[in-house]
Design an enzyme around this catalytic site. Structure first.
Site, PDB file in Angstrom:
ATOM      1  N   HIS A 177       3.925 -10.364   5.149  1.00  0.00           N
ATOM      2  CA  HIS A 177       4.570  -9.112   4.713  1.00  0.00           C
ATOM      3  C   HIS A 177       5.737  -9.198   5.638  1.00  0.00           C
ATOM      4  O   HIS A 177       6.682  -8.188   5.181  1.00  0.00           O
ATOM      5  CB  HIS A 177       3.981  -8.121   5.164  1.00  0.00           C
TER       6      HIS A 177
HETATM    7  C1  UD1 Z   1       5.426  -1.410   8.217  1.00  0.00           C
HETATM    8  C2  UD1 Z   1       5.828  -1.672   9.634  1.00  0.00           C
HETATM    9  C3  UD1 Z   1       5.236  -3.054  10.081  1.00  0.00           C
HETATM   10  C4  UD1 Z   1       3.617  -2.973   9.835  1.00  0.00           C
HETATM   11  C5  UD1 Z   1       3.588  -2.844   8.216  1.00  0.00           C
HETATM   12  C6  UD1 Z   1       2.052  -2.983   7.855  1.00  0.00           C
HETATM   13  C7  UD1 Z   1       7.854  -0.638  10.563  1.00  0.00           C
HETATM   14  C8  UD1 Z   1       9.363  -0.967  10.993  1.00  0.00           C
HETATM   15  N1  UD1 Z   1       6.945  -1.846  10.041  1.00  0.00           N
HETATM   16  O1  UD1 Z   1       6.025  -2.496   7.398  1.00  0.00           O
HETATM   17  O2  UD1 Z   1       5.322  -3.013  11.533  1.00  0.00           O
HETATM   18  O3  UD1 Z   1       2.984  -4.258  10.279  1.00  0.00           O
HETATM   19  O4  UD1 Z   1       4.019  -1.543   8.160  1.00  0.00           O
HETATM   20  O5  UD1 Z   1       2.159  -2.637   6.159  1.00  0.00           O
HETATM   21  O6  UD1 Z   1       7.451   0.537  10.739  1.00  0.00           O
HETATM   22  N2  UD1 Z   1       5.597   0.406   0.065  1.00  0.00           N
HETATM   23  C9  UD1 Z   1       4.553   0.747  -0.890  1.00  0.00           C
HETATM   24  N3  UD1 Z   1       3.668   1.598  -0.679  1.00  0.00           N
HETATM   25  C10 UD1 Z   1       3.459   2.140   0.535  1.00  0.00           C
HETATM   26  C11 UD1 Z   1       4.320   1.908   1.676  1.00  0.00           C
HETATM   27  C12 UD1 Z   1       5.411   0.988   1.189  1.00  0.00           C
HETATM   28  O7  UD1 Z   1       4.751   0.195  -1.965  1.00  0.00           O
HETATM   29  O8  UD1 Z   1       2.406   2.949   0.868  1.00  0.00           O
HETATM   30  C13 UD1 Z   1       6.531  -0.526  -0.097  1.00  0.00           C
HETATM   31  C14 UD1 Z   1       7.945   0.087  -0.390  1.00  0.00           C
HETATM   32  O9  UD1 Z   1       8.753  -0.511  -1.244  1.00  0.00           O
HETATM   33  C15 UD1 Z   1       8.532  -0.059   0.916  1.00  0.00           C
HETATM   34  C16 UD1 Z   1       7.910  -1.379   1.492  1.00  0.00           C
HETATM   35  O10 UD1 Z   1       6.676  -1.454   1.040  1.00  0.00           O
HETATM   36  O11 UD1 Z   1      10.045  -0.214   0.667  1.00  0.00           O
HETATM   37  C17 UD1 Z   1       8.283  -1.525   2.792  1.00  0.00           C
HETATM   38  O12 UD1 Z   1       7.224  -0.402   3.491  1.00  0.00           O
HETATM   39  P1  UD1 Z   1       7.852   0.081   4.992  1.00  0.00           P
HETATM   40  O13 UD1 Z   1       6.990   1.099   5.600  1.00  0.00           O
HETATM   41  O14 UD1 Z   1       9.318   0.263   5.069  1.00  0.00           O
HETATM   42  O15 UD1 Z   1       7.411  -1.262   5.915  1.00  0.00           O
HETATM   43  P2  UD1 Z   1       6.531  -2.216   5.948  1.00  0.00           P
HETATM   44  O16 UD1 Z   1       6.960  -3.522   5.383  1.00  0.00           O
HETATM   45  O17 UD1 Z   1       5.091  -1.753   5.363  1.00  0.00           O
END
Ligand code: UD1
Length: 389
Positions: A223
């Site tokens: 991821h």
């Molecule tokens: C975040 C953390 C990372 C951690 C990861 C675990 C930061 C900088 N990054 O990254 O350290 O390892 O979480 O997952 O804080 N999304 C969904 N559903 C959700 C949440 C997110 O679909 O419940 C999708 C959205 O499109 C979003 C993308 O995932 O834009 C990324 O989510 P985000 O929380 O921005 O970062 P992660 O890549 O999950």
């Protein structure tokens, strides 16, 4: 029991969670507070950084986390907007609750955002999992770690290298306390409840017979933006996974970011094999069962490096660096970067029985949260007494 009562003028410990990897760290801390220091008031604040059923709700149930007292519901956005929005919504919570401290875990955007708000309000910040460094500033988490640790008043570490990192950054030794790893507290206390891989696949509507390979099966997660956000990076990684699956069936739990990018870049074909099982993000107990039974794990996750070390399962980490060096030095972790040749070699070694075995690091014994609860309650009371109010 240390404190039968708690000073009436000393506010609650605000415990902050935001994203998936925070939940398994916070669950044992809240349990340790209520078991050993029931008079100490706590308040669970969820920033809402993760919000899906798969990324959030299932983990709360599995980890027996209480329903958050407050949910800031920030959702997804760019780093700047997400961090700013958490700050904007967290500030009134601090104003209203007048906490004795704000406890943050890990290195996600919510960790840093709540740290900044608290420090500017002169509320002590407590950081659990402090001092880890990849020395790679291209990782958003590294920025979050460095800044959180600079500001935090009490820092709890998981491995001894963290203390040395903090010392190099000028952080006074007396602010730091080596307690062990709360993520491993969660793993050990939930091990007996882990779901069998067969059941997990059946529940996902997949025929579990695919796991009946004499060599076993592998587990995959990916991821990190550096691995999945560009097609040039992601496509060769998926191709090598496809190759590996010819030797060992793979269970690939897809993060929403990764799933979206595979679709966007049109790379789904690379994973179209009966020996690659694609699953949505898994619950904690499902993942624990899958990991415990795996022959090997291929991942770019931080937490999985630690969990596989605790389980004694070989892990090939698809990154050039790690902020958790003890998992390489003592555990079962090997850094393979994103070089297909290194991945092939790592897999071949594990399948031929010459992979790493490793041992469980110091204080990864299931009692880290207890140590935090004992130390923090004393620290807060001592600080309160010094301030004479
Ligand atoms: C975040 C953390 C990372 C951690 C990861 C675990 C930061 C900088 N990054 O990254 O350290 O390892 O979480 O997952 O804080 N999304 C969904 N559903 C959700 C949440 C997110 O679909 O419940 C999708 C959205 O499109 C979003 C993308 O995932 O834009 C990324 O989510 P985000 O929380 O921005 O970062 P992660 O890549 O999950």
């Amino acid at each position: 029991m240390l404190n039968e009562s708690w000073p009436a003028d000393l506010g609650p410990v605000i415990c902050v969670v935001g994203a998936r990897p925070n939940f398994m760290k916070m669950a044992p801390i809240l349990r340790a507070f209520s078991a050993h220091h029931p008079a100490l008031p706590t308040l669970l604040v969820h920033t809402g950084q993760h919000y899906d059923r798969d990324m959030n709700d299932r983990l709360f149930v599995d980890l027996r986390l209480p329903h958050p007292d407050i949910n800031l519901e920030v959702g997804s956005a760019t780093h700047a907007v997400q961090t700013a929005e958490v700050m904007r919504r967290f500030e009134p919570v601090v104003d209203a609750q007048r906490p004795s401290c704000v406890l943050v875990v890990g290195d996600v955007n919510s960790t840093l955002a709540c740290t900044l708000v608290s420090a500017k309000k002169e509320v002590p910040v407590v950081h659990v999992e402090a001092g880890l460094r990849s020395y790679d500033r291209a990782m958003p988490e590294e920025i979050n770690r460095v800044l959180t640790d600079q500001i935090a008043d009490r820092l709890y570490t998981t491995e001894r290298s963290a203390q040395a990192n903090l010392a190099r950054e000028g952080i006074a030794e007396e602010r730091v306390c080596f307690v062990g790893n709360v993520m491993i507290d969660s793993l050990l206390s939930n091990r007996e409840f882990a779901h069998s891989p067969t059941k997990t696949l059946q529940m996902a509507g997949v025929d579990p017979a695919v796991l009946d390979d004499p060599r076993g099966y592998g587990v995959v997660t990916l991821h990190r933006p550096s691995n999945v956000d560009r097609a040039e990076q992601l496509a060769p990684l998926l191709s090598v996974l496809r190759e590996v699956s010819e030797q060992l069936p793979l269970v690939f739990a897809l993060h929403p970011r990764t799933r979206a990018n595979i679709d966007r870049f049109g790379l789904g074909e690379l994973l179209a094999s009966p020996r690659i099982i694609l699953l949505p993000p898994q619950g904690y107990l499902e993942m624990l069962g899958l990991l415990a039974g795996a022959k090997l794990v291929l991942s770019d996750s931080g937490g999985l490096q630690e969990e596989t070390t605790a389980l004694g399962v070989p892990c090939l980490t698809i990154r050039e660096n790690t902020e958790r060096p003890i998992t390489v030095e003592q555990g079962t972790n090997t850094l393979v970067g994103c070089d297909p040749q290194a991945i092939r070699k790592g897999v071949a070694e594990i399948l031929s029985g010459t992979g790493k075995t490793g041992r469980v690091p110091e204080l990864w014994d299931g009692r880290a949260a207890e140590r935090i609860a004992a130390d923090l309650s004393q620290w807060l009371l001592a600080r309160h007494a010094r301030r004479g109010s």
